[in-house]
Enzyme design. Structure first.
Site: not given
Ligand code: ASP
Length: 414
Positions: A69, A116, A147-148
């Site tokens: 993100t 991720s 973050t996932d």
């Molecule tokens: N879907 C995203 C990922 O994990 C969410 C994020 O980046 O926070 O890449």
């Protein structure tokens, strides 16, 4: 002109969001054969883009970018949750962050650019080697990811990076291009943390929302909120306030550096106590085995465990109820799988607390959550032969604790 230089040439004349939108069109415009007109960028192996002229008084920090993100391009400046993750390039993002020249000489390495959850274990192997390689010439590394699965990517690095220099993983809950995004501040504060050197010997730490966590202990707790990362029971290690990195406690891994075992603290014994045995340069990435997670629930069936064993899965982590319990059917399936050579780690689905006990090929994961235990079991299986060896390594790193009394004057009176 390459795709990359196209974007760079536009920078300075048009805002990053517009440049990125054009870049997106270039990437996704199909060619005559239906394939993308511009193939995805090759993985970089050498850091590039010194953002400003090197100042010898400042530390050097490499940002190893993987997307998420933070590198997201939103549909509009207010579409906080409608965006394309892993789109912007770190080189361009760093050029938009002010005052970095007060903090560090920053260079970047675009390892990849996607969410991720899209990374394979084999790619994490490459990422870990890229981080260690960058630390040969840099004083610290910041890894940006979605973050996932950040707690998994971070713990993979925590278990495998060989250098004790600072490694700080960060990302964002809001894309780069919305109002009130946390992306710029998180990137800046992660660089501040790495440049401070204060998390050397800590293993990989996670910095988001100004807070510094031990990645071994942290977990994502909310799908959208910016304070999503929490460390149950143990809390944060410290925080970043206006260029000041304030460390309030050390993780057990760093404390173990002071376990002298009868001698003074030297770099050699500090390293011996600190390093995990999981040096990826000694194995091939294909040796990292499949490990899956079984989530227990009321009267859960054991068919998934049977199927995984039949599919050649070498390790299974159970996320049990309470202190690690699993249903009767799951327990019978576990017995069958153990007979077939599968090894198990027990965790709790409660969100915090430890699991103890277990015997033979069923190991207690102590305070590791299921997703962390999965990675440790993968490493223990890859680097050892036989149940006893795997068990010993797994338990040592799952129940990581420190006893630094050997480094301190004795206070005993008798
Ligand atoms: N879907 C995203 C990922 O994990 C969410 C994020 O980046 O926070 O890449």
């Amino acid at each position: 002109m390459s795709f990359h230089r196209n974007v760079a040439a536009m920078r300075g004349r048009v805002p990053l969001a517009v440049a990125a939108a054009v870049a997106l069109m270039l990437v996704f415009l199909p060619g005559a054969d239906g394939a993308p007109a511009h193939p995805p960028q090759a993985v970089q192996t050498v850091p590039k883009s010194v953002v400003r002229a090197a100042d010898e008084a400042l530390p050097t920090v490499t940002v190893v970018a993987t997307g998420g993100t933070m590198a997201g391009l939103s549909d509009t400046p207010t579409s906080f949750q409608r965006y394309r993750a892993g789109t912007l390039l770190m080189e361009d993002m760093l050029a938009e962050v002010p005052n970095l020249d007060e903090v560090a000489n920053v260079n970047s390495l675009q390892f990849g650019n996607k969410g991720s959850g899209g990374y394979t274990i084999a790619e994490l192997y490459d990422l870990s080697l890229a981080v260690d390689n960058a630390l040969k010439t840099s004083d610290g590394v910041v890894v940006t990811t979605g973050t996932d699965t950040m707690e998994e990517i971070g713990y993979f690095l925590d278990l495998t990076v060989q250098s004790p220099k600072p490694v700080v993983i960060t990302g964002a809950m809001r894309p780069w291009t919305v109002i009130g995004s946390d992306a710029q501040a998180n990137l800046f504060n992660a660089i501040v943390t790495a440049a401070s050197g204060k998390t050397a010997w800590f293993g990989t730490v996670l910095m988001l929302n100004d807070e510094i966590h031990a990645v071994r202990d942290v977990t994502k707790t909310s799908s959208y909120r910016m304070d999503t990362f929490q460390t149950p029971e143990l809390g944060i290690l410290g925080y970043v306030d206006d260029l000041k990195v304030r460390i309030m406690r050390m993780p057990a891994r760093a404390l173990r550096v002071f376990e002298t075992r009868g001698s003074v603290v030297t770099t050699a014994n500090a390293l011996r106590n600190w390093r995990t045995p999981f040096d990826l340069t000694t194995i091939d990435k294909a040796e990292l085995p499949r490990v899956e997670i079984f989530y227990n629930a009321q009267e859960a069936g054991g068919e998934a465990i049977d199927a995984w064993a039949a599919a050649g899965v070498e390790g299974i982590v159970t996320a049990g109820t309470g202190a690690g319990g699993i249903s009767g059917a799951a327990s019978q399936a576990r017995n069958r799988a153990v007979q077939a050579g599968v090894m198990f780690a027990s965790t709790t689905r409660t969100g915090s607390g430890s699991v103890y006990g277990g015997s033979g090929a069923v190991f207690p994961a102590d305070s590791l959550n299921a997703q962390h235990a999965r990675l440790l079991l993968m490493m223990a299986l890859a680097f050892n032969d036989g149940v006893e060896e795997v068990r010993a390594d797994f338990i040592e790193w799952a129940s990581l604790q420190a006893d630094i009394t050997s480094a301190l004057p004795s206070l005993r009176t008798s």
